[in-house]
Enzyme design. Structure first.
Site, PDB file in Angstrom:
ATOM      1  CE  LYS A   1      -4.253   1.326  -0.276  1.00 57.62           C
ATOM      2  NZ  LYS A   1      -5.117   0.877  -1.379  1.00 57.62           N
TER       3      LYS A   1
ATOM      4  CB  SER B   1      -8.037   1.142  -3.290  1.00 54.90           C
ATOM      5  OG  SER B   1      -7.658   1.072  -1.828  1.00 54.90           O
TER       6      SER B   1
END
Length: 610
Positions: free
Chosen positions: A195, A401
């Site tokens: 991430k 996401s």
């Protein structure tokens, strides 16, 4: 005195009412004027016509929302909706009046988005399989423009032109040094080793994990590109890779030698190609065959789409499939017409759920994610909608996401092989202005009832205790995200961990690891929705959100003014970098989650045309 105030109040409201009436009349007049000015004649299509696909016109999921000034003055950027392009090409394949298709690259190549263009490419291949000829002509073919041009039976190029085949690359920008110089401190929290969305604000380069996943993703998308072009041009992938590695930008004669084009020529010989394909060409020597202001009979994709709508029988009573476009960053609140506001889309999905005429829904997601709270609001409405009618997810260029968070509530997920998806992870960015205050001579004092009373303040960096609280929230949101993915995709904890950690996937890879059900485009998802709802062959599509009407634009601009900010005019060598900087800051400005927690793609790619 009492009468004075009564008269003053009455006068005020009377004046206000008069202003409202005048504005209403003015708005009505402008609407009528706009209708008169923009009215178009009924379209006409003659025999022996060529359909035109102009590479200078961007292809996006939906048409942009225009400002009042753009609507009235007609200075809006021309954009073609994806469904308009695909439907027009597929219908033209069956229309005897259309005998050929011209891919026109003379102006520039502005087409963008590999996943969207894959669907256009498939429509072009179907057109060619119908027995009709596709001719491509251009000055400079960008990589994306050539992706479509490669489907043509004959590719022609101007002698002064060129072809770009040089591979895919990304150059992310990092703000860490600039923020430090400005005195702005940054603290970040994240879950997932991949991430990397916080890296532009904390590092000066890519982390090894982020570099690895971006390289892998670029390689996979590039291989899909090479395979497609090689198949369409009867070349091999190694041949194309050698061209990309050794030459990159090929002048017209070199492109001909490498078999990327079929002929180096001028426009007059393009007309000869079209004539050979059956298109009517204006012959100056035959007066009886001349048609005023026409080189040849042609119709644009937009005009042909309008013609089809005009000629098609109205089926208002047919059951409807709703296509809901979710395009842009996901933001808290209502948002704007350029992003996905959680509250606004929540209301829209509730309205669709309560509409008995709508029998199935396709959610078309083109989003890198954003606010986790807003994504969850939309997810819940999709879940409720799915309980009453089939909901199929169609992924565009990117559905990652927070975009994937929403997708987990659908019945089936459809993506293109080169869609960018996944990125199952969350993060938080905490800014503070302590150093900036020191430089400016600003001081703050503090009075509080407890150590955590000012935890939301951005005056100074968070303490270890405060950071622990924020990390706990980030961890909890990540667990919620994982739970949704695990239940929706029926993945074991081990399998789930291997596909999560913020890792990004192509649609092709995502299908292999269980994050996507089927490969295909928007029309594939629509057909699947019709099948799931058992609608047979008789149904129609209704698209949401519906464009804002001119009345809405008028009132909005009467209140806020007609002025628009003029953009800075920069030389080409600076324009690309400036636009990248503007995009990054604009995306940062949309970070408005009430908890400060985001589920967003860890990078922002824009493949630019030369």
């Amino acid at each position: 005195m009492k009468n004075f105030f009564q008269q003053m109040v009455a006068s005020f409201f009377g004046t206000l009412a008069a202003i409202v009436v005048l504005l209403s009349l003015g708005a009505t007049g402008l609407v009528l004027l706009f209708i008169l000015v923009s009215a178009e004649a009924d379209p006409v299509l003659e025999e022996k016509t060529a359909l035109i696909l102009d590479l200078a016109i961007p292809i996006q999921d939906t048409s942009p929302t225009l400002s009042l000034q753009q609507s009235l003055l007609g200075n809006q950027e021309e954009i073609l909706p994806l469904r308009t392009v695909v439907n027009a090409i597929e219908k033209a394949a069956e229309d005897d009046r259309i005998v050929a298709l011209l891919i026109d690259g003379r102006r520039s190549n502005q087409v963008d988005g590999y996943a969207n263009l894959s669907e256009v490419q498939q429509a072009l291949i179907k057109f060619k399989q119908s027995g009709k000829k596709i001719v491509a002509y251009g000055l400079n073919y960008s990589e994306l423009g050539y992706y479509l041009a490669a489907t043509a039976d004959t590719i022609l190029i101007n002698p002064m032109g060129g072809v770009e085949i040089n591979g895919l690359g990304a150059q992310p920008i990092f703000f860490t040094g600039a923020l430090a110089k400005a005195g702005i401190g940054v603290q970040t929290l994240r879950v997932g080793s991949y991430k990397g969305a916080v890296e532009p604000y904390t590092r000066e380069n890519l982390s090894p994990e982020n570099r690895q996943q971006q390289q892998l993703l670029l390689n996979q998308i590039w291989q899909i590109y090479l395979t497609s072009v090689a198949n369409n041009r009867s070349l091999t992938v190694p041949q194309l890779q050698a061209i990309a590695s050794d030459q990159g930008l090929l002048f017209a004669d070199i492109a001909l030698r490498e078999k990327l084009v079929d002929k180096v020529t001028y426009w007059d010989e393009v007309l000869a190609e079209l004539k050979q394909a059956g298109v009517w060409i204006n012959d100056p020597e035959k007066i009886e065959e001349q048609e005023e202001d026409k080189e040849f009979r042609k119709i644009s994709l937009a005009e042909y789409h309008r013609l089809q709508n005009w000629e098609t029988e109205n089926h208002d009573q047919d059951p409807k499939i709703a296509i809901v476009y979710l395009e842009g960053s996901i933001v808290n609140g209502r948002g704007t017409w350029e992003n996905i506001g959680g509250d606004r889309y929540g209301e829209l999905l509730r309205t669709i759920r309560q509409d008995d005429d709508i029998k199935a829904v396709v959610l078309r997601i083109n989003s890198p994610g954003g606010s986790a709270s807003a994504a969850d609001i939309i997810w819940r409405e999709v879940e409720l909608l799915q309980a009453q009618k089939p909901v199929i997810i169609s992924m565009g260029n990117v559905a990652a996401s927070g975009g994937y968070w929403i997708a987990t509530a659908g019945e089936k997920i459809v993506a293109q092989p080169n869609t960018v998806t996944g990125s199952i992870g969350v993060f938080s960015i905490l800014f503070n202005v302590e150093n900036l205050g020191d430089r400016l001579g600003l001081n703050w004092d503090e009075v509080a009832t407890g150590e955590l009373a000012n935890v939301g303040s951005s005056i100074k960096p968070k303490t270890e205790l405060e950071l622990a609280i924020f990390q706990r929230s980030v961890d909890q949101v990540y667990e919620i995200f994982l739970d949704k993915v695990g239940r929706a995709r029926n993945l074991s904890p081990t399998a789930l961990d291997s596909v999560a950690q913020g890792r990004v996937w192509t649609g092709l890879a995502a299908q292999k690891v269980g994050l996507v059900d089927q490969l295909g485009g928007l029309q594939t998802a629509v057909n699947l929705a019709a099948a799931q709802a058992e609608l047979g062959e008789q149904w129609q599509v209704k698209e949401y959100p519906t464009p804002r009407g001119l009345n809405s634009l008028l009132w909005n601009n009467l209140i806020h003014g007609l002025t628009e900010t003029n953009s800075v005019v920069l030389p080409p060598f600076l324009r690309t970098n400036w636009q990248q900087l503007e995009r990054e800051w604009a995306e940062l400005a949309q970070f408005n989650d009430p908890q400060g927690i985001y589920a967003r793609l860890p990078f922002s790619w824009h493949f630019l045309n030369p």
